[in-house]
Design a protein around this motif. Structure first.
Motif, PDB file in Angstrom:
ATOM      1  N   UNK A 169       0.824  -1.205   0.000  1.00 38.46           N
ATOM      2  CA  UNK A 169       0.000   0.000   0.000  1.00 38.46           C
ATOM      3  C   UNK A 169       0.864   1.263   0.000  1.00 38.46           C
ATOM      4  N   UNK A 170       1.936   1.260   0.777  1.00 39.34           N
ATOM      5  CA  UNK A 170       2.838   2.413   0.812  1.00 39.34           C
ATOM      6  C   UNK A 170       3.494   2.644  -0.552  1.00 39.34           C
ATOM      7  N   UNK A 171       3.913   1.571  -1.204  1.00 44.07           N
ATOM      8  CA  UNK A 171       4.553   1.704  -2.509  1.00 44.07           C
ATOM      9  C   UNK A 171       3.557   2.176  -3.568  1.00 44.07           C
ATOM     10  N   UNK A 172       2.335   1.612  -3.539  1.00 43.72           N
ATOM     11  CA  UNK A 172       1.324   2.042  -4.502  1.00 43.72           C
ATOM     12  C   UNK A 172       0.940   3.504  -4.290  1.00 43.72           C
ATOM     13  N   UNK A 187      -7.761  -1.586   2.609  1.00 42.78           N
ATOM     14  CA  UNK A 187      -8.006  -0.821   3.835  1.00 42.78           C
ATOM     15  C   UNK A 187      -6.932   0.234   4.060  1.00 42.78           C
ATOM     16  N   UNK A 188      -5.693  -0.136   3.828  1.00 42.09           N
ATOM     17  CA  UNK A 188      -4.593   0.796   4.082  1.00 42.09           C
ATOM     18  C   UNK A 188      -4.566   1.928   3.050  1.00 42.09           C
ATOM     19  N   UNK A 189      -4.867   1.609   1.798  1.00 45.37           N
ATOM     20  CA  UNK A 189      -4.946   2.653   0.781  1.00 45.37           C
ATOM     21  C   UNK A 189      -6.091   3.616   1.069  1.00 45.37           C
ATOM     22  N   UNK A 190      -7.208   3.073   1.540  1.00 44.31           N
ATOM     23  CA  UNK A 190      -8.339   3.928   1.891  1.00 44.31           C
ATOM     24  C   UNK A 190      -7.987   4.839   3.067  1.00 44.31           C
ATOM     25  N   UNK A 191      -7.234   4.300   4.038  1.00 38.97           N
ATOM     26  CA  UNK A 191      -6.829   5.111   5.189  1.00 38.97           C
ATOM     27  C   UNK A 191      -5.880   6.234   4.759  1.00 38.97           C
ATOM     28  N   UNK A 196      -4.344  14.449   5.612  1.00 37.69           N
ATOM     29  CA  UNK A 196      -4.400  15.827   5.117  1.00 37.69           C
ATOM     30  C   UNK A 196      -3.225  16.098   4.160  1.00 37.69           C
ATOM     31  N   UNK A 197      -3.496  16.466   2.898  1.00 33.44           N
ATOM     32  CA  UNK A 197      -2.401  16.742   1.952  1.00 33.44           C
ATOM     33  C   UNK A 197      -1.498  17.888   2.392  1.00 33.44           C
ATOM     34  N   UNK A 198      -2.019  18.789   3.237  1.00 35.26           N
ATOM     35  CA  UNK A 198      -1.197  19.911   3.688  1.00 35.26           C
ATOM     36  C   UNK A 198       0.007  19.450   4.497  1.00 35.26           C
ATOM     37  N   UNK A 199      -0.105  18.280   5.127  1.00 37.47           N
ATOM     38  CA  UNK A 199       1.043  17.749   5.866  1.00 37.47           C
ATOM     39  C   UNK A 199       2.187  17.424   4.915  1.00 37.47           C
ATOM     40  N   UNK A 222      -3.995   3.746  13.246  1.00 39.94           N
ATOM     41  CA  UNK A 222      -5.262   3.206  13.777  1.00 39.94           C
ATOM     42  C   UNK A 222      -5.801   2.040  12.953  1.00 39.94           C
ATOM     43  N   UNK A 223      -5.678   2.123  11.634  1.00 36.59           N
ATOM     44  CA  UNK A 223      -6.157   1.023  10.786  1.00 36.59           C
ATOM     45  C   UNK A 223      -5.266  -0.205  10.961  1.00 36.59           C
TER      46      UNK A 223
END
Length: 326
Positions: free
Chosen positions: A121-124, A205-209, A214-217, A242-243
């Protein structure tokens, strides 16, 4: 009528009005249409989920199919024997081997496969070419929709005695390996095939999370000079914690579920000693030997342990990490 009711509510003292408006019946009257819509679902839940719970009494009875006029009558008329079947379970050497196999296979899958969907999920999520991202997501999701029979056939053609993998091993001078009948390799085969089939699907689930972060981060991190890896480690990963905890708690509650369909399709008598798990044992005892009382006791034991594990892992997560399901 509705306006009159609202005026009546407004004429009450504030404390009483607040108490009445926070009650269940007040909420039910205001949203009666939603409750009416939920009635079919509740009926389904009662008939197919709660009524069958009476069958758990078989764990404490010597079930005799022919003692009554029908199955339900037979369940009612079968004699009570208390914890006799649980005593049989805990004193059966075969069950000790079964529970050991279940725990080992489940722990292997938990340790080696739980981080895989997070990494994928992190790589995608880091892919910026939208077409490539969608294509890769589709590719990693596809194995989930294949049945275990198809997966078994696919891997048997690749890793079987005369499969491509063994041909390459022989060409390299290593020699062939009986992955499906060697007790030293079969558990690794179960873990690998489970990861190949389900890891991509579990990334959803992880991609949805990640979409809720927030994109501003990220923009602030870029201004501060943070690279892509640092943004991933210090923003994305904490944002999906949390997920991760939710999935881990639920997965820990299924520690005694080592994959019934997978093992049933892939194992054989040569690897019973390392592959026979609780679900396959229940299947063979319940349907093979028609010992429904013992198989029910096994299923009840598994459910109770799973419930205890979910509650204890949720408590530990809340105590040490400050986050939990409830």
């Amino acid at each position: 009528m509705k306006k009159t009711a609202e005026l009546t509510e407004m004429s009450l003292p504030h404390s009483k009005r607040t108490a009445r408006q926070s009650g269940f019946w007040y909420y039910a009257r205001r949203n009666y249409d939603l409750y009416l819509m939920s009635i079919p679902g509740l009926i389904f839940l009662v008939i197919y989920k709660f009524v069958p719970l009476y069958g758990l009494t078989l764990a404490f009875k010597d079930f005799n199919l022919f003692v009554g006029n029908n199955i339900l009558d037979s369940v009612v008329k079968s004699p009570w024997v208390g914890f006799k079947h649980f005593d049989r379970i805990f004193h059966d050497p075969q069950f000790i081997n079964v529970i050991t196999n279940t725990l080992i296979i489940s722990l292997y899958k938990l340790v080696f496969l739980f981080p895989v969907p997070i990494v994928i999920a992190l790589l995608l999520n880091e892919l910026r070419i939208r077409l490539m991202k969608r294509l890769l997501q589709t590719v990693v999701y596809l194995p989930h929709f294949l049945s275990w029979v198809i997966v078994f056939g696919l891997f048997y053609s690749l890793a079987g005695s005369y499969g491509l993998v063994n041909k390459l091993l022989e060409a390299a001078g290593i020699g062939s390996i009986s992955f499906f009948s060697d007790t030293h390799w079969f558990r690794a085969l179960l873990v690998f095939t489970e990861g190949w089939k389900e890891s991509g699907w579990n990334t959803i689930l992880f991609l949805a999370a990640m979409t809720s972060i927030d994109p501003q981060q990220y923009e602030a991190a870029i201004v501060d000079g943070a690279g892509r890896f640092r943004r991933m480690w210090y923003i994305t990963v904490p944002g999906i914690v949390p997920v991760i905890i939710l999935v881990f708690v639920l997965r820990l509650g299924q520690i005694l579920n080592a994959g019934f369909e997978q093992v049933l399709v892939m194992y054989n008598p040569a690897v019973y000693d390392v592959a026979d798990i609780i679900q396959t044992y229940v299947y063979r005892i319940g349907l093979g030997k028609l010992d429904f009382s013992l198989s029910t006791a096994l299923g009840l034991f598994e459910s109770v342990v799973a419930c205890i594990l979910v509650m204890s892992s949720n408590w530990a997560s809340r105590k040490f990490l400050g986050k939990s399901i409830w």
